[in-house]
Write a protein that holds these residues in place. Structure first.
Motif, short mmCIF file in Angstrom:
data_model
loop_
_atom_site.label_atom_id
_atom_site.label_comp_id
_atom_site.label_asym_id
_atom_site.label_seq_id
_atom_site.Cartn_x
_atom_site.Cartn_y
_atom_site.Cartn_z
N PRO A 48 51.56 58.25 51.49
CA PRO A 48 52.38 57.07 51.18
C PRO A 48 53.71 57.41 50.52
O PRO A 48 54.67 56.65 50.64
CB PRO A 48 51.48 56.25 50.25
N CYS A 64 45.27 56.24 51.48
CA CYS A 64 45.13 55.54 50.20
C CYS A 64 43.95 56.13 49.45
O CYS A 64 42.88 56.34 50.03
CB CYS A 64 44.91 54.05 50.50
N ALA A 80 47.88 50.76 48.53
CA ALA A 80 47.87 50.26 49.90
C ALA A 80 48.93 49.18 50.10
O ALA A 80 49.65 49.18 51.11
CB ALA A 80 46.49 49.71 50.24
N ALA A 83 52.33 50.74 50.33
CA ALA A 83 52.53 51.42 51.61
C ALA A 83 52.86 50.42 52.71
O ALA A 83 53.76 50.65 53.54
CB ALA A 83 51.29 52.23 51.98
N ALA A 88 54.02 50.69 56.47
CA ALA A 88 52.77 51.12 57.10
C ALA A 88 52.10 49.94 57.80
O ALA A 88 52.01 48.85 57.23
CB ALA A 88 51.83 51.71 56.08
N ILE A 91 46.20 51.37 57.10
CA ILE A 91 45.83 52.08 55.88
C ILE A 91 44.50 52.78 56.10
O ILE A 91 43.53 52.15 56.55
CB ILE A 91 45.70 51.10 54.68
N MET A 93 41.83 54.37 53.82
CA MET A 93 41.45 54.51 52.42
C MET A 93 40.21 55.38 52.28
O MET A 93 39.33 55.38 53.13
CB MET A 93 41.18 53.15 51.78
N ARG A 123 47.29 43.84 59.38
CA ARG A 123 47.25 45.26 59.02
C ARG A 123 45.86 45.79 59.26
O ARG A 123 44.86 45.10 59.02
CB ARG A 123 47.62 45.46 57.55
N LEU A 125 42.74 48.28 58.50
CA LEU A 125 42.15 49.04 57.41
C LEU A 125 41.03 49.93 57.93
O LEU A 125 40.06 49.45 58.51
CB LEU A 125 41.60 48.09 56.34
#
Length: 225
Positions: A48, A64, A80, A83, A88, A91, A93, A123, A125
């Motif tokens: 990030p 993340c 997150a 970012a 972004a 993400i 994580m 987004r 994840l």
């Protein structure tokens, strides 16, 4: 998908071209962005701190809580969100692996949910569970927690854990657990086309690869994510 149905462009389109080495410079990241575009990979995955990256013509993925996962849920959520604010679109994580090994999947779910709330759809994840460091029951528990928390993907590995990276067994187990409701990203140790195709056949719908050019051109890399 089988080895006979994935051609070069299709395979490239499943790859998150990855540069996560701690010593990477801005120029290294710009070069990686250009390479991702030239190869036609799905995205570019970076730290990030490298964002924003307006030069990238492919979607940008940021990690993340990387690579240890030993950050509070609030810190992960803030990282997150920053970012995403910096460009972004996805993400990746890292969970707190200690929670998983202790069998505390409610807390695993809670931290994933905190990040999900910070970066709501559209987004994407992805949840990195470090499958090589977990038992089958723990892998299943992490996948179930990820689904309950609203994640879009489960992901095998950071590529930095000493226990290792992706395995066919882990990908098969993860794919069976999420049943097509979530994607499965295989990452860590995918350095040649044969391995990439085996991961896809096992159920992977995305691949994390640092040596994308070598993989796509049929020249195995000796090291990398």
């Amino acid at each position: 998908m089988t080895e006979n149905t994935v051609d070069g462009p299709e395979l490239a389109g499943l790859i998150d071209h990855t540069l996560l080495t701690p010593e990477a410079t801005r120029q290294d990241v710009l070069a990686a962005a250009a390479e991702a575009a030239a190869l036609g990979t799905y995205s570019l995955c970076v730290s990030p701190a490298m964002l924003p990256l307006p030069e990238s013509t492919v979607p940008v993925v940021a990690v993340c809580g990387f690579p240890s996962g030993k950050h509070s849920a609030a810190i992960k959520a803030t990282e997150a969100a920053e970012a995403v604010a910096n460009g972004a679109s996805e993400i990746d994580m890292v969970i707190n692996l200690g929670l998983a090994t202790a069998g505390d999947f409610a807390s695993v779910e809670a931290e994933i949910a905190a990040v999900r709330a910070a970066v709501p759809a559209p987004r994407v994840l992805k949840v990195i569970i470090e499958s090589a460091a977990l038992s089958d029951a723990q892998v299943i528990g992490c996948c179930e927690a990820s689904e309950r928390a609203g994640a879009d993907f489960v992901k095998t590995s950071t590529g930095f854990h000493p226990a290792g990276g992706a395995s066919i067994h882990a990908v098969e187990l993860m794919a069976k657990t999420v049943g097509g409701r979530l994607g499965v990203k295989a990452s860590g140790g995918i350095r040649d086309r044969e391995t990439a195709l085996a991961m896809i056949a096992a159920g992977a719908t995305r691949l994390g690869v640092s040596g994308s050019r070598n993989l796509l051109q049929g020249t195995a890399a000796t090291s990398g994510y």
